[in-house]
Motif scaffolding. Structure first.
Motif, PDB file in Angstrom:
ATOM      1  N   SER A   1       0.835  -1.199   0.000  1.00 12.34           N
ATOM      2  CA  SER A   1       0.000   0.000   0.000  1.00 12.34           C
ATOM      3  C   SER A   1       0.866   1.244   0.000  1.00 12.34           C
ATOM      4  CB  SER A   1      -0.942   0.018   1.215  1.00 12.34           C
ATOM      5  OG  SER A   1      -0.203   0.118   2.417  1.00 12.34           O
ATOM      6  N   VAL A   2       0.350   2.298  -0.640  1.00 15.79           N
ATOM      7  CA  VAL A   2       0.994   3.616  -0.651  1.00 15.79           C
ATOM      8  C   VAL A   2       0.059   4.567   0.080  1.00 15.79           C
ATOM      9  CG1 VAL A   2       1.878   5.486  -2.074  1.00 15.79           C
ATOM     10  CG2 VAL A   2       2.137   3.113  -2.840  1.00 15.79           C
ATOM     11  N   ASN A   3       0.523   5.148   1.154  1.00 20.63           N
ATOM     12  CA  ASN A   3      -0.349   5.936   2.023  1.00 20.63           C
ATOM     13  C   ASN A   3      -0.233   7.442   1.807  1.00 20.63           C
ATOM     14  OD1 ASN A   3       0.157   3.249   3.236  1.00 20.63           O
ATOM     15  ND2 ASN A   3      -1.198   3.968   4.842  1.00 20.63           N
ATOM     16  N   VAL A   4       0.554   7.861   0.832  1.00 19.54           N
ATOM     17  CA  VAL A   4       0.741   9.289   0.589  1.00 19.54           C
ATOM     18  C   VAL A   4       0.621   9.566  -0.914  1.00 19.54           C
ATOM     19  CG1 VAL A   4       2.160   9.701   2.623  1.00 19.54           C
ATOM     20  CG2 VAL A   4       3.235   8.895   0.516  1.00 19.54           C
ATOM     21  N   LYS A   5       0.620  10.874  -1.275  1.00 22.98           N
ATOM     22  CA  LYS A   5       0.501  11.255  -2.676  1.00 22.98           C
ATOM     23  C   LYS A   5       1.407  12.442  -2.966  1.00 22.98           C
ATOM     24  CE  LYS A   5      -3.629  13.969  -1.607  1.00 22.98           C
ATOM     25  NZ  LYS A   5      -5.077  14.160  -1.896  1.00 22.98           N
ATOM     26  N   LYS A  26       4.655  14.346   8.368  1.00 25.90           N
ATOM     27  CA  LYS A  26       5.347  14.569   9.620  1.00 25.90           C
ATOM     28  C   LYS A  26       6.282  13.390   9.914  1.00 25.90           C
ATOM     29  CE  LYS A  26       3.212  18.402  10.793  1.00 25.90           C
ATOM     30  NZ  LYS A  26       3.929  19.695  10.975  1.00 25.90           N
ATOM     31  N   LYS A  27       7.289  13.648  10.722  1.00 27.71           N
ATOM     32  CA  LYS A  27       8.209  12.596  11.138  1.00 27.71           C
ATOM     33  C   LYS A  27       7.430  11.461  11.804  1.00 27.71           C
ATOM     34  CE  LYS A  27      12.235  11.694  14.066  1.00 27.71           C
ATOM     35  NZ  LYS A  27      13.242  12.289  14.999  1.00 27.71           N
ATOM     36  N   GLY A  28       7.692  10.215  11.384  1.00 28.11           N
ATOM     37  CA  GLY A  28       7.019   9.046  11.941  1.00 28.11           C
ATOM     38  C   GLY A  28       5.743   8.668  11.221  1.00 28.11           C
ATOM     39  N   GLU A  29       5.293   9.472  10.254  1.00 28.01           N
ATOM     40  CA  GLU A  29       4.064   9.175   9.516  1.00 28.01           C
ATOM     41  C   GLU A  29       4.295   8.017   8.557  1.00 28.01           C
ATOM     42  OE1 GLU A  29       0.844  11.506   6.629  1.00 28.01           O
ATOM     43  OE2 GLU A  29       2.239  12.637   7.898  1.00 28.01           O
ATOM     44  N   LEU A  30       3.312   7.109   8.473  1.00 30.88           N
ATOM     45  CA  LEU A  30       3.423   5.931   7.604  1.00 30.88           C
ATOM     46  C   LEU A  30       3.350   6.349   6.143  1.00 30.88           C
ATOM     47  CD1 LEU A  30       3.560   2.844   7.322  1.00 30.88           C
ATOM     48  CD2 LEU A  30       1.055   2.820   7.421  1.00 30.88           C
ATOM     49  N   LEU A  31       4.346   5.953   5.368  1.00 24.21           N
ATOM     50  CA  LEU A  31       4.390   6.307   3.953  1.00 24.21           C
ATOM     51  C   LEU A  31       3.995   5.138   3.062  1.00 24.21           C
ATOM     52  CD1 LEU A  31       7.814   8.230   3.947  1.00 24.21           C
ATOM     53  CD2 LEU A  31       5.517   9.151   4.349  1.00 24.21           C
ATOM     54  N   ILE A  32       4.653   4.003   3.273  1.00 21.99           N
ATOM     55  CA  ILE A  32       4.475   2.844   2.397  1.00 21.99           C
ATOM     56  C   ILE A  32       4.528   1.574   3.243  1.00 21.99           C
ATOM     57  CG2 ILE A  32       5.697   1.421   0.663  1.00 21.99           C
ATOM     58  CD1 ILE A  32       6.412   3.967  -0.799  1.00 21.99           C
ATOM     59  N   VAL A  33       3.760   0.581   2.837  1.00 14.25           N
ATOM     60  CA  VAL A  33       3.849  -0.753   3.417  1.00 14.25           C
ATOM     61  C   VAL A  33       4.281  -1.698   2.304  1.00 14.25           C
ATOM     62  CG1 VAL A  33       2.649  -2.627   4.601  1.00 14.25           C
ATOM     63  CG2 VAL A  33       2.006  -0.242   5.056  1.00 14.25           C
ATOM     64  N   TYR A  34       5.330  -2.477   2.562  1.00 13.26           N
ATOM     65  CA  TYR A  34       5.786  -3.422   1.540  1.00 13.26           C
ATOM     66  C   TYR A  34       6.004  -4.798   2.172  1.00 13.26           C
ATOM     67  CZ  TYR A  34      10.617  -3.315   3.242  1.00 13.26           C
ATOM     68  OH  TYR A  34      11.738  -3.435   4.004  1.00 13.26           O
ATOM     69  N   GLU A  35       5.943  -5.814   1.339  1.00 11.10           N
ATOM     70  CA  GLU A  35       6.099  -7.194   1.783  1.00 11.10           C
ATOM     71  C   GLU A  35       7.438  -7.731   1.304  1.00 11.10           C
ATOM     72  OE1 GLU A  35       3.536 -11.331   1.521  1.00 11.10           O
ATOM     73  OE2 GLU A  35       3.788 -10.151  -0.286  1.00 11.10           O
ATOM     74  N   GLU A  84       5.220  -8.214   6.395  1.00 13.72           N
ATOM     75  CA  GLU A  84       4.871  -6.845   6.044  1.00 13.72           C
ATOM     76  C   GLU A  84       5.749  -5.873   6.824  1.00 13.72           C
ATOM     77  OE1 GLU A  84       0.763  -5.975   6.387  1.00 13.72           O
ATOM     78  OE2 GLU A  84       0.144  -7.518   4.939  1.00 13.72           O
ATOM     79  N   ASN A  85       6.195  -4.822   6.147  1.00 16.22           N
ATOM     80  CA  ASN A  85       7.105  -3.853   6.755  1.00 16.22           C
ATOM     81  C   ASN A  85       6.579  -2.435   6.530  1.00 16.22           C
ATOM     82  OD1 ASN A  85       9.715  -5.697   7.225  1.00 16.22           O
ATOM     83  ND2 ASN A  85       8.825  -6.196   5.251  1.00 16.22           N
ATOM     84  N   ASP A  86       6.525  -1.642   7.592  1.00 17.35           N
ATOM     85  CA  ASP A  86       6.107  -0.243   7.485  1.00 17.35           C
ATOM     86  C   ASP A  86       7.317   0.632   7.216  1.00 17.35           C
ATOM     87  OD1 ASP A  86       3.567  -1.073   8.075  1.00 17.35           O
ATOM     88  OD2 ASP A  86       3.613  -0.418  10.165  1.00 17.35           O
ATOM     89  N   VAL A  87       7.154   1.568   6.295  1.00 18.52           N
ATOM     90  CA  VAL A  87       8.194   2.562   6.035  1.00 18.52           C
ATOM     91  C   VAL A  87       7.640   3.914   6.447  1.00 18.52           C
ATOM     92  CG1 VAL A  87       9.674   3.643   4.316  1.00 18.52           C
ATOM     93  CG2 VAL A  87       9.068   1.220   4.094  1.00 18.52           C
ATOM     94  N   GLU A  88       8.287   4.540   7.425  1.00 16.97           N
ATOM     95  CA  GLU A  88       7.808   5.805   7.972  1.00 16.97           C
ATOM     96  C   GLU A  88       8.746   6.947   7.602  1.00 16.97           C
ATOM     97  OE1 GLU A  88       7.678   4.980  12.113  1.00 16.97           O
ATOM     98  OE2 GLU A  88       5.840   3.777  11.990  1.00 16.97           O
ATOM     99  N   ALA A  89       8.220   8.150   7.662  1.00 22.41           N
ATOM    100  CA  ALA A  89       9.022   9.344   7.371  1.00 22.41           C
ATOM    101  C   ALA A  89      10.046   9.542   8.487  1.00 22.41           C
ATOM    102  CB  ALA A  89       8.126  10.566   7.251  1.00 22.41           C
TER     103      ALA A  89
END
Length: 235
Positions: free
Chosen positions: A178-182, A188-197, A202-207
């Motif tokens: 999933s892509v959570n931004v556009k 903001k720092k710590g905001e979820l940007l992308i989830v990848y497998e 599953e791994n969260d990628v945060e700012a």
């Protein structure tokens, strides 16, 4: 049978003596200890000592583990094994275990080296499940790696526009869930940007800091390689 613990501990010297004063090391310590528990159970149930014996104790008394420091009493050996005669392990009866081919995993052998073959020979019942699990993990990892390698590195959405700003890159190869931004979004720092497998996890990628997204370079379902650019930020 926790109530038998003290009785079993007191019986260990007797069992060890009856078995030829065998040194209490692996695996003989476990054999003697287990047999002491069985004798304690026999006594609790009103049965004569050694009514119940384990197979390893029988083999030990028979002589299959080798000569003991003190000879085993022939009468005791007969009581345990059915014969007073010491009998070493018959190596001629040994049959080397098969190393099966795993057709469901591309034809790889169950044991892949001498160490694993030794596991099959010494502990066949345990080794079969252990090695099959290991081969399954290796096979799945290989298939996942092949899948990533066969997919071309994802190109930016706008191929004509080079990447000039700071980028977020893929920590490892995987698939975008999933892509959570556009584009143009402030994060903001710590905001979820992308989830990848990756590797079925599953791994969260945060700012890592406050920023403004210039371009999102991937879409859901894309397969990316390690260090592939995922997001470009404004300078």
């Amino acid at each position: 049978s926790e109530d038998l613990l003290e009785d079993a501990m007191r019986l260990i010297p007797m069992v060890r003596r009856d078995a030829g004063l065998i040194p209490l090391v692996t695996p003989t310590s476990q054999i003697v200890g287990s047999q002491a528990v069985l004798v304690a159970l026999d006594r609790k149930n009103g049965k004569p000592d050694y009514t119940t014996t384990n197979n390893q104790f029988i083999s030990l008394v028979k002589g299959e583990y080798g000569k003991t420091p003190v000879p085993v009493d022939p009468a005791f050996r007969e009581k345990i094994t059915g014969s007073p005669i010491e009998k070493a392990y018959d190596v001629s009866s040994y049959k080397k275990p098969e190393n099966p081919t795993l057709n469901d995993m591309g034809g790889m052998p169950l044991a892949s080296n001498n160490e694993e073959m030794l596991l099959l020979e010494l502990l066949p019942s345990v080794a079969n499940g252990f090695l099959r699990k290991r081969r399954t993990e290796e096979y799945n990892a290989q298939k996942a790696e092949e899948a990533v390698e066969t997919v071309a590195e994802v190109a930016p959405k706008e191929e004509s526009e080079p990447i000039t700003g700071p980028t977020l890159v893929a920590p490892m190869g995987g698939r975008i869930i999933s892509v959570n931004v556009k584009d143009g979004q402030a994060v903001k720092k710590g905001e979820l940007l992308i989830v990848y497998e990756a590797m079925k996890m599953e791994n969260d990628v945060e700012a890592s800091n406050d920023a403004v997204i210039k371009r999102v370079l991937v879409s859901e379902g894309d397969v990316v390689n390690t260090d592939s650019p995922l997001i470009e930020f404004q300078d």
